[in-house]
Enzyme design. Sequence first.
Site, PDB file in Angstrom:
ATOM      1  N   HIS A  88       0.749  -1.175  -0.119  1.00  0.00           N
ATOM      2  CA  HIS A  88       0.118  -0.008   0.081  1.00  0.00           C
ATOM      3  C   HIS A  88       0.862   1.282  -0.101  1.00  0.00           C
ATOM      4  CE1 HIS A  88      -3.736  -2.309   0.221  1.00  0.00           C
ATOM      5  NE2 HIS A  88      -3.606  -2.661   1.510  1.00  0.00           N
TER       6      HIS A  88
ATOM      7  N   HIS B 108      -9.955   1.978  -0.220  1.00  0.00           N
ATOM      8  CA  HIS B 108      -9.600   0.838   0.427  1.00  0.00           C
ATOM      9  C   HIS B 108     -10.938   0.880   1.720  1.00  0.00           C
ATOM     10  CE1 HIS B 108      -8.251  -2.377   2.907  1.00  0.00           C
ATOM     11  NE2 HIS B 108      -7.064  -2.549   2.220  1.00  0.00           N
TER      12      HIS B 108
ATOM     13  N   GLU C 264     -11.352  -3.725  -3.602  1.00  0.00           N
ATOM     14  CA  GLU C 264     -10.315  -2.760  -3.874  1.00  0.00           C
ATOM     15  C   GLU C 264     -10.015  -3.013  -5.327  1.00  0.00           C
ATOM     16  OE1 GLU C 264      -6.991  -3.610  -1.010  1.00  0.00           O
ATOM     17  OE2 GLU C 264      -8.590  -4.627  -0.004  1.00  0.00           O
TER      18      GLU C 264
HETATM   19  C1  GLA Z   1      -5.496  -5.277   1.807  1.00  0.00           C
HETATM   20  C2  GLA Z   1      -4.385  -6.469   1.933  1.00  0.00           C
HETATM   21  C3  GLA Z   1      -4.578  -7.019   3.316  1.00  0.00           C
HETATM   22  C4  GLA Z   1      -4.584  -6.122   4.341  1.00  0.00           C
HETATM   23  C5  GLA Z   1      -5.159  -4.904   4.040  1.00  0.00           C
HETATM   24  C6  GLA Z   1      -4.985  -3.791   4.949  1.00  0.00           C
HETATM   25  O1  GLA Z   1      -6.708  -5.567   1.717  1.00  0.00           O
HETATM   26  O2  GLA Z   1      -4.690  -7.476   0.895  1.00  0.00           O
HETATM   27  O3  GLA Z   1      -3.999  -8.089   3.101  1.00  0.00           O
HETATM   28  O4  GLA Z   1      -3.066  -5.639   4.280  1.00  0.00           O
HETATM   29  O5  GLA Z   1      -5.161  -4.231   2.914  1.00  0.00           O
HETATM   30  O6  GLA Z   1      -4.698  -4.325   6.329  1.00  0.00           O
END
Ligand code: GLA
Length: 372
Positions: free
Chosen positions: A125, A199, A337
């Site tokens: 991220h 997200h 996402e």
């Molecule tokens: C995304 C990732 C997860 C986790 C979340 C945040 O969805 O795929 O594994 O890291 O973000 O916690």
Amino acid sequence: MRYTTAAAALLGLCAQAHAATATRAGFGQLADGTKVEAVTLTNSAGMSAKIMTLGATLQSLVVPDKAGHKDDVVLGYDTAQEYLSRPDYFGASVGRYANRIAKGKFALDGKTYTLVTNDGPNHLHGGTKGFDKRMWKIDSVSSGTDAKVVLSYVSADGEEGYPGELKVTATYSLNDQNELKLEYRATTSKPTVLNLTNHSYFNLSGNDARDVMGNMVTLHAARFTPVDATLIPTGERKAVSGTVFDFQTAHRVGDRIRDARDQQIRFGRGYDHNFIVDGAAGTLRPAARVEEPVSGRVMEMSVTAPGVQFYTGNFLDGTYFGKGQRAYRQGDAICLEPGVFPDSPNHADFPTSRLNPGQSYVNTIVYKFSTH
Ligand code: GLA
């Protein structure tokens, strides 16, 4: 003449009564004194969306249920500072690269770039201070058929290890058909890689009355990308048919989430996988439908992106206290996402995450709400 003016005024009033409105207000300040603002988009059908400048974050999303009761359907915090103190990307705009890049390394035009590894051996991220932790600027706010806010952020060349100055906008708009549209756009000064997404953690019960195990989910995806134990795609595009990943027809989230006979469920601690959305990437097409049977709320998501990460809040461990001091626990939310596939920079045959100078990046997401 006077009659015409009066009629025009009346028409104007009627139009106004049905218009969606955007209002801008303060949203407190961070511990270092930085002032945060929020824009609330409100339509005439009972929906409202609050977007704050920290992380261009969807801080709240109020949606009526089948009886007309309005509740907030996204997880998050009451104050801006908590989004920094206990970050888990609640509602955030994520970048430069949403999801994982293996070992924090990728090559572009023969040069290797090294990024921080903040998720076991991988980059997640956007790094230590991704777009979710940056202050975005409000470029414009408007009311009308759509209530709209445009936010922007300029990411310096080299920020978090990524090449090129990246100019990004996030445009949220809400109309009277209960459609919240979100569009990410970007341009770059040098060839780079990116994957911008939102997200949001959806819990359509409203105020997290129930976990999401009873939600009925449909994913318009015949294939998904299996991962290794660190959640990096193996490169395979696997048919969902006959697996616990088959959501081509509606299934309760909880029905198969504990089926540890499937190694992918063990790796993800549940669902934390990229689904390949059917149809042509680049065109807006249905990706997902979520229905919460008790409240009757339904969310349909359309995307232009090639994939959607379906994540069931598996890392929420009861130590995050969200809005109204509510403890968030595993399975309390669904994240969808939309973006390119995880680790695309290291998979030549995945849809490209590359952006060149002169090109425009666009990622459009439409969340449509109704009741059943
Ligand atoms: C995304 C990732 C997860 C986790 C979340 C945040 O969805 O795929 O594994 O890291 O973000 O916690």
